[in-house]
Design a protein around this motif. Structure first.
Motif, PDB file in Angstrom:
ATOM      1  N   LEU A 400    -101.344 -87.547  50.047  1.00  0.00           N
ATOM      2  CA  LEU A 400    -100.670 -86.460  50.760  1.00  0.00           C
ATOM      3  C   LEU A 400    -101.523 -85.951  51.920  1.00  0.00           C
ATOM      4  CD1 LEU A 400     -99.261 -84.596  47.643  1.00  0.00           C
ATOM      5  CD2 LEU A 400     -97.850 -85.378  49.556  1.00  0.00           C
ATOM      6  N   ARG A 401    -102.818 -85.785  51.677  1.00  0.00           N
ATOM      7  CA  ARG A 401    -103.705 -85.318  52.743  1.00  0.00           C
ATOM      8  C   ARG A 401    -103.731 -86.311  53.903  1.00  0.00           C
ATOM      9  NH1 ARG A 401    -107.167 -84.358  48.194  1.00  0.00           N
ATOM     10  NH2 ARG A 401    -107.157 -82.155  47.606  1.00  0.00           N
ATOM     11  N   GLN A 402    -103.779 -87.591  53.577  1.00  0.00           N
ATOM     12  CA  GLN A 402    -103.799 -88.625  54.618  1.00  0.00           C
ATOM     13  C   GLN A 402    -102.527 -88.607  55.446  1.00  0.00           C
ATOM     14  OE1 GLN A 402    -104.479 -92.324  52.556  1.00  0.00           O
ATOM     15  NE2 GLN A 402    -106.523 -91.722  51.853  1.00  0.00           N
ATOM     16  N   ASN A 403    -101.445 -88.082  54.866  1.00  0.00           N
ATOM     17  CA  ASN A 403    -100.170 -88.007  55.572  1.00  0.00           C
ATOM     18  C   ASN A 403     -99.915 -86.612  56.141  1.00  0.00           C
ATOM     19  OD1 ASN A 403     -98.243 -90.596  55.219  1.00  0.00           O
ATOM     20  ND2 ASN A 403     -99.653 -90.453  53.473  1.00  0.00           N
ATOM     21  N   ASN A 404    -101.000 -85.842  56.285  1.00  0.00           N
ATOM     22  CA  ASN A 404    -100.961 -84.527  56.951  1.00  0.00           C
ATOM     23  C   ASN A 404    -100.133 -83.472  56.214  1.00  0.00           C
ATOM     24  OD1 ASN A 404    -102.592 -85.436  59.154  1.00  0.00           O
ATOM     25  ND2 ASN A 404    -100.788 -86.490  59.961  1.00  0.00           N
ATOM     26  N   PHE A 405    -100.042 -83.597  54.898  1.00  0.00           N
ATOM     27  CA  PHE A 405     -99.456 -82.527  54.101  1.00  0.00           C
ATOM     28  C   PHE A 405    -100.539 -81.489  53.816  1.00  0.00           C
ATOM     29  CE2 PHE A 405     -96.332 -85.770  53.372  1.00  0.00           C
ATOM     30  CZ  PHE A 405     -95.162 -85.117  53.021  1.00  0.00           C
ATOM     31  N   ASP A 406    -100.120 -80.279  53.568  1.00  0.00           N
ATOM     32  CA  ASP A 406    -101.033 -79.224  53.146  1.00  0.00           C
ATOM     33  C   ASP A 406    -101.127 -79.280  51.622  1.00  0.00           C
ATOM     34  OD1 ASP A 406    -102.515 -76.918  52.764  1.00  0.00           O
ATOM     35  OD2 ASP A 406    -100.812 -75.571  53.042  1.00  0.00           O
ATOM     36  N   VAL A 407    -102.273 -79.712  51.099  1.00  0.00           N
ATOM     37  CA  VAL A 407    -102.502 -79.800  49.652  1.00  0.00           C
ATOM     38  C   VAL A 407    -103.368 -78.619  49.250  1.00  0.00           C
ATOM     39  CG1 VAL A 407    -103.413 -81.191  47.752  1.00  0.00           C
ATOM     40  CG2 VAL A 407    -102.316 -82.310  49.712  1.00  0.00           C
ATOM     41  N   LEU A 408    -102.890 -77.826  48.307  1.00  0.00           N
ATOM     42  CA  LEU A 408    -103.528 -76.542  48.018  1.00  0.00           C
ATOM     43  C   LEU A 408    -104.785 -76.658  47.153  1.00  0.00           C
ATOM     44  CD1 LEU A 408    -103.301 -73.523  48.495  1.00  0.00           C
ATOM     45  CD2 LEU A 408    -101.777 -73.361  46.523  1.00  0.00           C
ATOM     46  N   HIS A 409    -104.926 -77.735  46.386  1.00  0.00           N
ATOM     47  CA  HIS A 409    -106.034 -77.798  45.424  1.00  0.00           C
ATOM     48  C   HIS A 409    -106.356 -79.245  45.082  1.00  0.00           C
ATOM     49  CE1 HIS A 409    -103.492 -78.747  41.730  1.00  0.00           C
ATOM     50  NE2 HIS A 409    -102.640 -78.659  42.724  1.00  0.00           N
ATOM     51  N   GLU A 410    -107.514 -79.423  44.466  1.00  0.00           N
ATOM     52  CA  GLU A 410    -107.883 -80.724  43.913  1.00  0.00           C
ATOM     53  C   GLU A 410    -107.433 -80.744  42.456  1.00  0.00           C
ATOM     54  OE1 GLU A 410    -109.094 -84.528  43.549  1.00  0.00           O
ATOM     55  OE2 GLU A 410    -109.023 -83.364  45.415  1.00  0.00           O
ATOM     56  N   PRO A 411    -106.558 -81.673  42.062  1.00  0.00           N
ATOM     57  CA  PRO A 411    -106.012 -81.655  40.694  1.00  0.00           C
ATOM     58  C   PRO A 411    -107.096 -81.765  39.624  1.00  0.00           C
ATOM     59  CG  PRO A 411    -104.759 -83.146  42.090  1.00  0.00           C
ATOM     60  CD  PRO A 411    -105.965 -82.744  42.876  1.00  0.00           C
ATOM     61  N   MET A 412    -107.037 -80.874  38.643  1.00  0.00           N
ATOM     62  CA  MET A 412    -107.901 -80.961  37.476  1.00  0.00           C
ATOM     63  C   MET A 412    -107.164 -81.682  36.351  1.00  0.00           C
ATOM     64  SD  MET A 412    -110.051 -77.879  35.603  1.00  0.00           S
ATOM     65  CE  MET A 412    -111.059 -77.583  37.052  1.00  0.00           C
ATOM     66  N   LEU A 413    -105.858 -81.435  36.267  1.00  0.00           N
ATOM     67  CA  LEU A 413    -105.003 -82.204  35.351  1.00  0.00           C
ATOM     68  C   LEU A 413    -104.086 -83.080  36.210  1.00  0.00           C
ATOM     69  CD1 LEU A 413    -104.211 -79.598  32.535  1.00  0.00           C
ATOM     70  CD2 LEU A 413    -105.512 -81.710  32.329  1.00  0.00           C
ATOM     71  N   ASN A 414    -102.791 -83.101  35.924  1.00  0.00           N
ATOM     72  CA  ASN A 414    -101.922 -84.030  36.655  1.00  0.00           C
ATOM     73  C   ASN A 414    -100.790 -83.316  37.391  1.00  0.00           C
ATOM     74  OD1 ASN A 414    -100.636 -83.356  34.261  1.00  0.00           O
ATOM     75  ND2 ASN A 414    -100.865 -85.398  33.369  1.00  0.00           N
ATOM     76  N   VAL A 415    -101.113 -82.173  37.995  1.00  0.00           N
ATOM     77  CA  VAL A 415    -100.140 -81.447  38.802  1.00  0.00           C
ATOM     78  C   VAL A 415    -100.703 -81.290  40.216  1.00  0.00           C
ATOM     79  CG1 VAL A 415    -101.016 -79.195  38.076  1.00  0.00           C
ATOM     80  CG2 VAL A 415     -98.693 -79.382  38.930  1.00  0.00           C
ATOM     81  N   VAL A 416     -99.826 -81.446  41.224  1.00  0.00           N
ATOM     82  CA  VAL A 416    -100.251 -81.368  42.619  1.00  0.00           C
ATOM     83  C   VAL A 416     -99.336 -80.398  43.365  1.00  0.00           C
ATOM     84  CG1 VAL A 416    -100.757 -82.659  44.725  1.00  0.00           C
ATOM     85  CG2 VAL A 416    -100.928 -83.808  42.504  1.00  0.00           C
ATOM     86  N   LEU A 417     -99.944 -79.395  44.001  1.00  0.00           N
ATOM     87  CA  LEU A 417     -99.206 -78.446  44.836  1.00  0.00           C
ATOM     88  C   LEU A 417     -99.414 -78.815  46.302  1.00  0.00           C
ATOM     89  CD1 LEU A 417     -99.672 -74.803  43.500  1.00  0.00           C
ATOM     90  CD2 LEU A 417     -97.675 -76.250  43.385  1.00  0.00           C
ATOM     91  N   PHE A 418     -98.314 -78.903  47.038  1.00  0.00           N
ATOM     92  CA  PHE A 418     -98.403 -79.327  48.432  1.00  0.00           C
ATOM     93  C   PHE A 418     -97.215 -78.778  49.203  1.00  0.00           C
ATOM     94  CE2 PHE A 418     -95.672 -82.239  46.272  1.00  0.00           C
ATOM     95  CZ  PHE A 418     -94.713 -82.629  47.201  1.00  0.00           C
TER      96      PHE A 418
END
Length: 504
Positions: A400-418
């Motif tokens: 997501l970051r490579q595709n210029n999305f805003d990613v809010l956090h580094e996943p600790m489990l398996n959920v991604v906020l963007f």
């Protein structure tokens, strides 16, 4: 009058056996034809059409219908349901159930054990007890610990705070709240939790007569964990005000971020201030079997009570959860005896009646699902599933970051906020509306089920990546589709969305 009732029950007769086989076979056929062969998680049917279909199929006849006609109606229900077993269903902590769990559901329904008293569930009672002992060993709890199966995290969190409240009333006010109710001074009691803790902390406080105001939210750090410095300051301030902090709720797997609080540091702080520590591990409790991330739960055993949900990252059918206490004597705060159910002489004779440590009376034999799952899969395979999904979430965040999305956090489990940022408009209202439109578009198309949430007033999309059959290639396709639809919405509806945003 038709007295051939035996055909409708599990009964030693040819007709009963025939009907049971036909119903089960028809059900299996329906699920495999309408479910396992679908190419997307949702048919995309409108709410209005679903409501109309539901009204039609829920007509209840005076006389029974033929099985073929009934299954035809039920087929419509299955066809328009959310197929959570599809890897593209990634909205909530709503897991694809494992086959052993689904099979166990048939047995649970057929046996129909009521898990409140031993005489209604003679084997099931001991199976539940032994399964819970196994998990208490994994947690690292002492021999005096205990637990009980629950309907899920809401009930388990409620029980943790219920026991903590009753103990606090005894400790601070010399009042037996179970017998005498809450004293006036109970209005001073306070519960601490992080700003990302589950809403059931407030819900439980309200139901326990303490009021939502009794929950004090502590700030989180840059890893979305409960901030220890703020917790210390908050405790000191509460005590200066003459209030009584009595419980701390730590979270092992927050709903939006999957963050896991620093359990060791929280346990030390709680010990200093003599608070009850409840850990909501409804989500992250599955790390007990992780090969790579087990260390994140190393100090789980220091909690006075724990919530674990099996219908989240343990891949069990809804509903299936458990509540654990470090000291079984804590259950004395909710124990009642009824002569027709769990008379005191049963307790004296060592007969186990699970109603004595539950806020439920009738309770399902859900331990059978967990037992069958682990016996068939083994703990190694289960741990590999967990680790795979966490790694996939981290790779997806980077993609997501490579595709210029805003990613809010580094996943600790398996959920991604963007969230998708538009190319030409930087108005925050526009960005919020664009991401809302994306979530709705993909749900209505049925091809990708993702959630939406808000953080600091900003709308984010959420991948909850529980499914071990998902792949990075699938995620690449989803991300590209989101980008393309985002561009389309921006170009076609940009002006309209912008006008709306002024009033958002």
């Amino acid at each position: 009058m038709n007295t051939n009732f035996e055909q409708w029950f599990l009964y030693p007769s040819e007709q009963s056996e025939k009907n049971f086989h036909e119903l089960i076979e028809s059900t299996v056929s329906l699920i495999t034809n309408e479910g396992t062969k679908v190419d997307k998680p949702f048919a995309g049917t409108s709410r209005e059409d679903i409501e109309a279909m539901a009204r039609k199929v829920t007509h209840l006849p005076v006389s029974g219908q033929q099985m073929e006609a009934v299954m035809k109606d039920i087929r419509d229900v299955v066809k328009h349901s959310l197929w959570i077993s599809h890897p593209s269903a990634m909205a909530h902590l709503h897991c694809p159930p494992l086959l052993p769990s689904i099979a166990a559901e048939v047995m649970i329904g057929a046996l129909n054990q009521s898990m409140d008293s031993w005489d209604q569930s003679p084997v099931a009672t001991y199976v539940e007890e032994e399964v819970l002992k196994y998990f208490m060993k994994q947690i690292g709890y002492p021999a005096k610990a205990d637990g009980v199966f629950t309907s899920g995290g809401t009930q388990s969190n409620y029980m943790g705070l219920l026991l903590a409240r009753n103990q606090a009333c005894q400790t601070y006010f010399s009042v037996n709240a179970q017998r005498d109710g809450l004293p006036v001074e109970a209005s001073k009691l306070r519960i601490l939790c992080s700003e990302h803790a589950h809403f059931t902390v407030q819900q439980s406080a309200a139901q326990l007569g303490l009021g939502i105001h009794s929950v004090v939210k502590v700030k989180t750090n840059d890893q979305q964990q409960l901030c220890l410095d703020d917790a210390r300051k908050t405790l000191e301030q509460l005590q200066k005000e003459g209030l009584i902090p009595f419980a701390m709720v730590a979270t092992a797997g927050t709903t939006d971020f999957g963050s896991i609080d620093n359990l060791k540091e929280i346990a030390d702080l709680v010990d200093t201030h003599q608070l009850w520590l409840h850990v909501d591990a409804a989500y992250g409790g599955a790390l007990l079997f992780s090969h790579q991330h087990r260390h994140l739960l190393n100090h789980l055993s220091e909690a006075d009570s724990i919530t674990i949900d099996f219908h989240k990252l343990y891949y069990q059918t809804v509903s299936c959860g458990a509540f654990f206490v470090k000291d079984k004597q804590s259950f004395q705060h909710i124990m009642y005896h009824a002569d027709y159910l769990n008379p005191e002489e049963d307790h004296e004779e060592g007969i186990i009646n699970l109603v004595e440590k539950s806020v439920q009376t009738t309770k399902r034999f859900d331990a059978l699902k967990v037992l069958m799952t682990f016996k068939l899969l083994g703990t190694d395979t289960f741990g590999e599933m967990i680790d795979y999904t966490i790694q996939l979430a981290r790779e997806t965040a980077e993609l997501l970051r490579q595709n210029n999305f805003d990613v809010l956090h580094e996943p600790m489990l398996n959920v991604v906020l963007f969230r998708l940022l538009p190319e030409y408009v930087d108005d925050p209202h526009f960005v919020n509306k664009l991401n809302l439109e994306l979530q709705r578009y993909f749900y209505q198309s049925g091809e990708l089920i993702i959630a939406k949430t808000k953080q600091n007033g900003k709308v984010y999309l959420k991948f909850t990546m529980l499914h071990p059959l998902n792949s990075l290639e699938n995620m690449k396709n989803h991300i590209e589709n989101i980008k393309q639809i985002g561009k389309k919405i921006e170009s076609e509806k940009g002006e309209k969305v912008y006008e709306y945003s002024v009033h958002y």
